[in-house]
Design an enzyme around this catalytic site. Structure first.
Site, short mmCIF file in Angstrom:
data_model
loop_
_atom_site.label_atom_id
_atom_site.label_comp_id
_atom_site.label_asym_id
_atom_site.label_seq_id
_atom_site.Cartn_x
_atom_site.Cartn_y
_atom_site.Cartn_z
CG HIS A 1 -31.08 101.46 122.49
ND1 HIS A 1 -30.25 102.59 122.27
CD2 HIS A 1 -32.50 101.98 122.73
CE1 HIS A 1 -31.00 103.82 122.11
NE2 HIS A 1 -32.37 103.27 122.49
CG HIS B 1 -24.49 104.79 116.55
ND1 HIS B 1 -25.25 105.17 115.64
CD2 HIS B 1 -24.65 104.90 117.63
CE1 HIS B 1 -26.34 105.78 116.36
NE2 HIS B 1 -25.86 105.62 117.59
CG ASP C 1 -23.70 103.22 125.42
OD1 ASP C 1 -24.07 103.98 126.06
OD2 ASP C 1 -24.47 102.81 124.34
N1 ACO Z 1 -17.79 94.69 116.99
C1 ACO Z 1 -17.59 93.94 116.14
N2 ACO Z 1 -18.33 93.86 114.72
C2 ACO Z 1 -19.26 94.91 114.73
C3 ACO Z 1 -19.75 95.59 115.75
C4 ACO Z 1 -19.18 95.41 117.05
N3 ACO Z 1 -19.23 96.61 118.03
N4 ACO Z 1 -20.89 96.26 115.54
C5 ACO Z 1 -21.09 95.99 113.93
N5 ACO Z 1 -20.13 94.97 113.60
C6 ACO Z 1 -19.95 94.22 112.49
C7 ACO Z 1 -21.08 93.15 112.34
O1 ACO Z 1 -20.66 92.08 112.63
C8 ACO Z 1 -21.28 93.20 110.83
O2 ACO Z 1 -20.34 92.61 110.09
P1 ACO Z 1 -20.40 91.86 108.87
O3 ACO Z 1 -21.07 92.91 107.69
O4 ACO Z 1 -18.83 91.48 108.41
O5 ACO Z 1 -21.03 90.84 108.91
C9 ACO Z 1 -21.19 95.00 110.54
O6 ACO Z 1 -20.42 95.16 111.46
C10 ACO Z 1 -22.39 95.49 110.28
O7 ACO Z 1 -23.10 95.46 111.86
P2 ACO Z 1 -24.79 95.25 112.02
O8 ACO Z 1 -24.86 94.68 113.30
O9 ACO Z 1 -25.55 94.78 110.85
O10 ACO Z 1 -24.73 96.84 112.34
P3 ACO Z 1 -25.84 97.72 112.89
O11 ACO Z 1 -26.07 99.09 112.42
O12 ACO Z 1 -27.27 96.88 112.65
O13 ACO Z 1 -25.74 97.81 114.38
C11 ACO Z 1 -25.04 98.19 116.35
C12 ACO Z 1 -25.47 98.77 115.12
C13 ACO Z 1 -26.22 97.56 117.14
C14 ACO Z 1 -24.87 99.58 117.41
C15 ACO Z 1 -23.72 97.40 116.52
O14 ACO Z 1 -22.69 98.08 116.12
C16 ACO Z 1 -23.56 96.71 118.02
O15 ACO Z 1 -23.83 95.53 118.10
N6 ACO Z 1 -22.43 97.45 118.70
C17 ACO Z 1 -22.09 97.02 120.10
C18 ACO Z 1 -23.34 97.49 120.81
C19 ACO Z 1 -23.31 99.05 121.38
O16 ACO Z 1 -22.38 99.42 121.48
N7 ACO Z 1 -24.39 99.46 121.37
C20 ACO Z 1 -24.51 100.71 121.66
C21 ACO Z 1 -25.11 101.64 120.45
S1 ACO Z 1 -25.20 103.43 120.66
C22 ACO Z 1 -26.65 103.82 121.74
O17 ACO Z 1 -27.63 102.86 121.63
C23 ACO Z 1 -26.68 104.74 122.73
#
Ligand code: ACO
Length: 443
Positions: A269, A308, A364
């Site tokens: 987050h 996201h 971010d």
């Molecule tokens: N890099 C690579 N793959 C990713 C990423 C990423 N940053 N984010 C999601 N994916 C992939 C996952 O591996 C998953 O793949 P699969 O379906 O083949 O297994 C798919 O995309 C869905 O991912 P989830 O984790 O289920 O998506 P969720 O909606 O739960 O997660 C999150 C959202 C936590 C923001 C995620 O994208 C992430 O971890 N991003 C990196 C951290 C980040 O930048 N967070 C900031 C968010 S914005 C904020 O808080 C202001």
């Protein structure tokens, strides 16, 4: 004629149900409870870990269309606010629902500024933190401690009390953030200068040295205003959900906001901007990007600052920040990580993995690069996120408190553990078994 209902047939019983569809596409989860296989049955429940498809409230504050990349506060597009507003005006809009007229704005600004000082005991309290304490950890503790300084804040059903606590917290959080920073540096705390703007004062409390009066650079002061506008609210994200959920048991808003700050601390987050910079530094050069992309596609790494829960398109905030970075670099000098970031984004956005997963840069991805260029250490990034998000948390909290439909947040569970077992005395229990291995892995 089309009806706003959902027809459900329970194939276990053959019974038919009509469930109302509200607000153009919402069913009440409790409407499922009438669907029972037997009279003494609990009724159907929806199972939604991490609330991926569950609305927990009705809100008038922030609108997001994740597919189109739209973000609006109280109906106003984020792009217009970032261009024309300042943080305190946007905070007023978020908290009160309308843009202020001149008189209301001046009163609001004054009411926030008269709350920028903190009790001297807070300073002593902060001195107790270890020299290398993470400023976000300090912020969690210190905002929680405000609860003990303002017992009147318990009166959460009193409008005037809610207003006062909102002004207090928006006023004090930059001071607490700056004290946390100065603590890590071993520098004396700088008291607020209320002649300066909200962000100018923050820069002064952070960076003032021996000069009599700190003069913030106007470009950096404005950049911080824009960053704060972009971070002010984002509907039901993890920390806002924490604010509402913890607030639903009716503690005072300082204890509640401490929980929200704790939720913001995590690398998924508000900690993501710190994690994104560490990742860019780790990549080190444009030449190393393809290797990183390979690791991400193999599932060994995540691209921090990408993806996201709600945006399945470019995060509109990231777009604004990418453009703003150039203005900041004119003052600070270019942050070399921007070249890696831009190339990483270019390659990722052409790659099938990122296209099919709808992964775009989020706010971010670029905020950390700007903060770093402005001279902030990485562990201050989430703190810089918490400062403006305070207005969003307080607005969401107040909306929750006033909402007659809200009750103490208490999700259900699907129990998958053991059925009834009988206790046996320690000495007569069997020797270690496979089950005990499971016990040792439980935490
Ligand atoms: N890099 C690579 N793959 C990713 C990423 C990423 N940053 N984010 C999601 N994916 C992939 C996952 O591996 C998953 O793949 P699969 O379906 O083949 O297994 C798919 O995309 C869905 O991912 P989830 O984790 O289920 O998506 P969720 O909606 O739960 O997660 C999150 C959202 C936590 C923001 C995620 O994208 C992430 O971890 N991003 C990196 C951290 C980040 O930048 N967070 C900031 C968010 S914005 C904020 O808080 C202001």
């Amino acid at each position: 004629m089309a009806k706003d209902t959902l027809s459900v047939t329970d194939n276990r019983t053959g019974k038919h149900y009509e469930i109302p569809i509200e607000e153009g596409g919402v069913i009440r989860a409790t409407a499922l409870r009438q669907i029972k296989a037997a009279d003494d049955d609990f009724g159907l429940m929806s199972y939604d870990p991490a609330f991926t498809n569950t609305a927990s409230c009705r809100s008038r504050i922030t609108y997001i269309d994740g597919d189109k990349g739209i973000l609006r506060y109280r109906g106003y597009p984020i792009e217009e606010l970032a261009e024309k507003s300042n943080y305190l005006e946007t905070a007023y809009l978020i908290v009160k629902g309308e843009l202020p007229d001149r008189g209301h704005y001046d009163r609001w600004e004054n009411n926030i500024k008269i709350h920028t000082m903190v009790h001297e005991n807070i300073k002593k309290f902060m001195e107790g933190y270890r020299y290398d304490a993470h400023p976000m950890g300090m912020l969690v503790g210190t905002v929680g401690a405000l609860s003990t300084f303002y017992p009147d804040a318990k009166d959460i059903h009193n409008l005037e009390s809610r207003r006062l606590q909102t002004r207090r917290l928006i006023g004090k959080i930059p001071t607490l953030a700056a004290f946390a920073y100065r603590h890590t540096k071993g520098l004396p705390y700088v008291y607020p200068d209320n002649e300066l703007s909200y962000t100018g004062n923050l820069l002064s409390m952070l960076f003032k040295m021996t000069e009599l009066r700190y003069k913030p650079n106007p470009v950096l002061e404005r950049a911080l205003e824009v960053l704060f506008i972009l971070h002010a609210d984002h509907e039901q994200n993890c920390s806002t959900n924490a604010m509402r959920s913890v607030g639903s048991s009716q503690p005072d808003p300082y204890a509640t906001a401490a929980a929200a700050i704790a939720a913001l601390y995590g690398p998924l987050h508000g900690g993501a901007n710190e994690a994104a910079i560490r990742m860019l530094m780790d990549i080190g050069s444009v030449a190393a990007i393809p290797d990183m992309i390979k690791k991400v596609k193999n599932g060994d790494r995540r691209l921090m600052g990408f993806g996201h829960r709600v945006y399945k398109n470019y995060d509109p905030r990231a777009k604004i920040l990418k453009e703003m970075a150039a203005q900041v670099f004119e003052v600070t000098g270019r942050n070399p990580l921007i070249d890696i970031a831009i190339e990483l984004e270019r390659i990722a956005l052409q790659d099938d993995y990122f296209i099919s997963h709808k992964l775009y840069p989020n706010v971010d991805f670029y905020s950390g690069i700007i903060y770093q260029a402005m001279g902030f250490p990485m562990d201050m990034f989430p703190v810089l996120f918490a400062i403006p998000r305070t207005s969003g948390w307080m607005a969401q909290w107040a909306e929750m408190v006033r909402d007659p439909e809200q009750k103490i947040a208490r999700p259900r569970q699907v129990y998958i553990g053991e059925q009834l077992r009988r206790y046996s005395p320690l000495q007569s229990r069997p020797k270690p078994t496979q089950r005990e291995d499971a016990v040792s892995e439980a935490i």
